[in-house]
Design an enzyme around this catalytic site. Sequence first.
Site, PDB file in Angstrom:
ATOM      1  N   LYS A   7       0.839  -1.208   0.000  1.00 40.33           N
ATOM      2  CA  LYS A   7       0.000   0.000   0.000  1.00 40.33           C
ATOM      3  C   LYS A   7       0.872   1.257   0.000  1.00 40.33           C
ATOM      4  O   LYS A   7       0.596   2.210  -0.713  1.00 40.33           O
ATOM      5  CB  LYS A   7      -0.918   0.003   1.235  1.00 40.33           C
ATOM      6  CG  LYS A   7      -2.071  -0.976   1.124  1.00 40.33           C
ATOM      7  CD  LYS A   7      -2.859  -1.111   2.432  1.00 40.33           C
ATOM      8  CE  LYS A   7      -3.864  -2.254   2.321  1.00 40.33           C
ATOM      9  NZ  LYS A   7      -4.548  -2.576   3.573  1.00 40.33           N
TER      10      LYS A   7
ATOM     11  N   GLN B 183      -5.455  -1.225   9.790  1.00 38.76           N
ATOM     12  CA  GLN B 183      -5.187  -2.534   9.185  1.00 38.76           C
ATOM     13  C   GLN B 183      -5.787  -3.654  10.036  1.00 38.76           C
ATOM     14  O   GLN B 183      -5.584  -3.706  11.245  1.00 38.76           O
ATOM     15  CB  GLN B 183      -3.661  -2.719   9.064  1.00 38.76           C
ATOM     16  CG  GLN B 183      -3.221  -4.011   8.409  1.00 38.76           C
ATOM     17  CD  GLN B 183      -3.555  -4.080   6.924  1.00 38.76           C
ATOM     18  OE1 GLN B 183      -3.453  -3.100   6.204  1.00 38.76           O
ATOM     19  NE2 GLN B 183      -3.977  -5.255   6.473  1.00 38.76           N
TER      20      GLN B 183
ATOM     21  N   ASP C 276     -11.284   2.748   3.775  1.00 38.37           N
ATOM     22  CA  ASP C 276     -11.617   1.327   3.589  1.00 38.37           C
ATOM     23  C   ASP C 276     -13.115   1.124   3.391  1.00 38.37           C
ATOM     24  O   ASP C 276     -13.547   0.024   3.058  1.00 38.37           O
ATOM     25  CB  ASP C 276     -11.164   0.517   4.816  1.00 38.37           C
ATOM     26  CG  ASP C 276      -9.818  -0.146   4.588  1.00 38.37           C
ATOM     27  OD1 ASP C 276      -9.443  -0.351   3.406  1.00 38.37           O
ATOM     28  OD2 ASP C 276      -9.133  -0.462   5.581  1.00 38.37           O
TER      29      ASP C 276
END
Length: 267
Positions: free
Chosen positions: A46, A90, A113
């Site tokens: 990422k 995460q 997200d």
Amino acid sequence: MTTIKEYVTIKKEELAKRILKLGRKPVIKIIQVNDDYASNTYIKGKIKDVEEIGALAILEKLPITTSEDELLAIIEKTNLDKEVDGFIVQLPLPKHISEEKVKQAVDPKKDLDGFNVLSKFKSATPNGILTFLDDNNYKFEGKNALVIGRSNIVGKPMAKYLLEKNMTVTVAHSKTPNDELRFFVKNADLIIVAVGKANFVDKTYEFKNNAYIFDVGINRNENNKLVGDCEKDLPVAFQSPVPGGVGLLTRLALLINLVEASEKYGL
Ligand code: NAD
């Protein structure tokens, strides 16, 4: 139709141009509360993607002993931080932290997200697939979609987004009898497979020859090679490869959300 790899390259160039137009580097923060191998690898990828399009990634790695309250306080601080355009926490989180509480604590305008119910952004994997189809002028309306798998991060949001595209959507899951599943596969125009079992959909199934299949699965086979949920070269019009398919689209979707966040809600 362009290959996914070519498509992602073109889209990244577009995003880099949008950032130049913006005149500043969008900033994404990645909050990590684990030290597992897979997460470290994903985060590395990422950060590389973010830097490639000219944006900035800040990694805040917290000890596994971080309490839920401490993490929620950091999220609140990041929500208010004007220097951060968007952020992600995460997953997975340590067992003593509620994933749901964390997801709902992220400011919907910064929730890259798309996990918060009020998020301004779509969830990365389903949105990556949708954007790819949209950009390739796929005609969704009135066609049959089959989503295999009902996880909160792929199956469920995917089904919702396809419904919003006016498709007739079937969601199959672990309790769907296999003979029924075969019937649904045979009648589907668009199939999204997110089960997590190598070769789950193989050549013993019947398909529409103009069907499109997106293989979300990431599995290791007996030779430790990365494989999807589908047997290779199914007799359909389009099948996304693994690796180099949905994984790339998922990574791209996060970048799209970051650039959008900085254009719409940034300073
Ligand atoms: P999950 O692992 O949480 O759940 C699996 C799903 O498969 C469940 O909803 C279950 O009902 C369904 N299932 C199990 N057996 C089935 C059967 N016999 N028939 C029909 N459905 C069945 O799901 P997930 O988190 O969406 O992950 C699925 C796969 O996708 C995993 O391999 C994961 O690693 C991968 N994944 C890839 C990406 C990417 O970017 N490429 C992103 C997320 C997940």
